[in-house]
Design an enzyme around this catalytic site. Structure first.
Site, PDB file in Angstrom:
ATOM      1  N   SER A 107     -53.533  49.581  53.066  1.00 61.51           N
ATOM      2  CA  SER A 107     -52.925  50.560  52.165  1.00 61.51           C
ATOM      3  C   SER A 107     -51.892  51.405  52.922  1.00 61.51           C
ATOM      4  CB  SER A 107     -54.018  51.411  51.515  1.00 61.51           C
ATOM      5  OG  SER A 107     -53.517  52.143  50.420  1.00 61.51           O
TER       6      SER A 107
ATOM      7  N   ASP B 270     -53.632  44.838  41.713  1.00 57.38           N
ATOM      8  CA  ASP B 270     -53.308  46.029  42.496  1.00 57.38           C
ATOM      9  C   ASP B 270     -51.960  46.558  42.036  1.00 57.38           C
ATOM     10  OD1 ASP B 270     -52.783  47.941  44.463  1.00 57.38           O
ATOM     11  OD2 ASP B 270     -53.012  46.566  46.154  1.00 57.38           O
TER      12      ASP B 270
ATOM     13  N   HIS C 255     -57.104  46.246  45.069  1.00 58.89           N
ATOM     14  CA  HIS C 255     -56.846  47.066  46.253  1.00 58.89           C
ATOM     15  C   HIS C 255     -58.168  47.433  46.921  1.00 58.89           C
ATOM     16  CE1 HIS C 255     -53.996  49.729  48.369  1.00 58.89           C
ATOM     17  NE2 HIS C 255     -55.009  50.568  48.480  1.00 58.89           N
TER      18      HIS C 255
END
Length: 320
Positions: free
Chosen positions: A163, A261, A291
């Site tokens: 991320s 995501d 995610h």
């Protein structure tokens, strides 16, 4: 492709919690509440990571005099001169910590020959852009100076993260290729899992997967407003690596994406951006996942295979 059935079942529980009022979306909470809930989630989605490791608590100095915690994970049979993964945790620059990603670091350290060094960085809103990237650059400088005494090989370092941690790792890889950036060492490779690559705009996947898949578009907006409230800062490649222009070939990249995501499209765009620069890219497109899947080994069976494939890629990297 449909959502992974293990993950679909978990998302049903999350939605039930929302409907009953037992939980709320991150962007509907205070920063303190969001941080606490994110930490607690780690104990649910991967409660039993590998335990047979040596974990050393360290401190990394920054350019402004702060001392930031770090952890070094090694297998008991580790030998001096180990290659090392410098791992940067995700969490939107606002949440996330060494504890929230403890299981990820443990699993990475068990893949093969690599130790895992996980430095922390200061979070927003207390510390806005570009503090996180500067803290990570300072961690690289510290590693370059102390690698030998830690028994690590500074010539075999992989920049990695998930991320926004992947965004920070991507920024380090870019800085390493730019002489004017003065980064202390050059990476062997970069591991970028579901990276944040452009906080200056939203793409189609932000709408396709805006809600209902753990990370929500509204939460991303909340994160970015805390970290980079100035729109001009969002165009800086240290916040948005996809905005970096005229890139030379960078260290080989392993890019892991999740089909469900909101960040999918920008992650795919960045993989292509790297390829256009002449960078060697291995793209792992996990269409059935969301995610944050690296933290889900305790609830999603497919994640074990992702770690196994990554371990094979890392071993091949060393063999080259």
């Amino acid at each position: 492709m449909s959502l992974n059935p293990d993950l679909a079942a978990f998302l049903e529980l999350v939605e039930f919690g929302r409907l009953t009022g037992a939980s709320r979306a991150m962007h509907e909470q205070t920063v303190e509440q969001a941080r606490s809930d994110f930490e607690a989630s780690s104990q649910v989605i991967d409660p039993s990571p590998p335990g047979e490791l040596s974990v050393t608590e360290l401190q990394v100095p920054t350019r402004d005099g702060a001392l930031l915690p770090a952890r070094l994970y090694r297998r008991p049979d580790a030998v001096s001169g180990q290659p090392v993964i410098l791992y940067l945790h995700g969490g939107g620059y606002v949440v996330g910590s060494l504890d929230s990603h403890e299981a990820v670091c443990r699993r990475l350290a068990c893949l093969g020959e690599f130790a895992v060094l996980a430095p922390t960085y200061r979070r927003a809103p207390e510390h806005a852009f570009p503090t996180a990237q500067l803290d990570c650059q300072d961690a690289v400088a510290w590693l370059a100076e102390t690698a030998a005494q830690l028994g690590l090989d500074r010539e075999r370092v992989v920049f990695a993260g998930d991320s926004v941690g992947a965004s920070l790792a991507a920024g380090l890889a870019i800085a390493a290729a730019l002489p004017q950036a003065g980064l202390a060492l050059k990476p062997l490779a970069q591991l970028l899992f579901y990276p944040v690559t452009d906080i200056s705009q939203e793409r189609d996947s932000h709408q396709r997967h805006a809600a209902g898949y753990l990370l929500e578009t509204q939460t991303l907006r909340w994160f970015y407003q805390h970290y980079a409230p100035n729109p001009a800062d969002r165009l800086d490649w240290r916040a948005s690596p996809l905005q970096a222009r005229d890139l030379p070939p960078l260290a080989p990249a392993y890019v892991g994406l999740a089909g469900f995501d909101p960040l999918y499209d920008e992650g795919l765009a960045y993989a292509r951006h790297l390829q256009a620069s002449g960078t060697q890219v291995t793209l792992c497109d996990e269409q059935g996942l969301t995610h944050d899947y690296l933290r889900m080994a305790g609830i999603v069976g497919a994640v074990e295979g992702i770690y196994r494939d990554l371990g094979q890629w890392l071993q091949a990297l060393l063999a080259r």
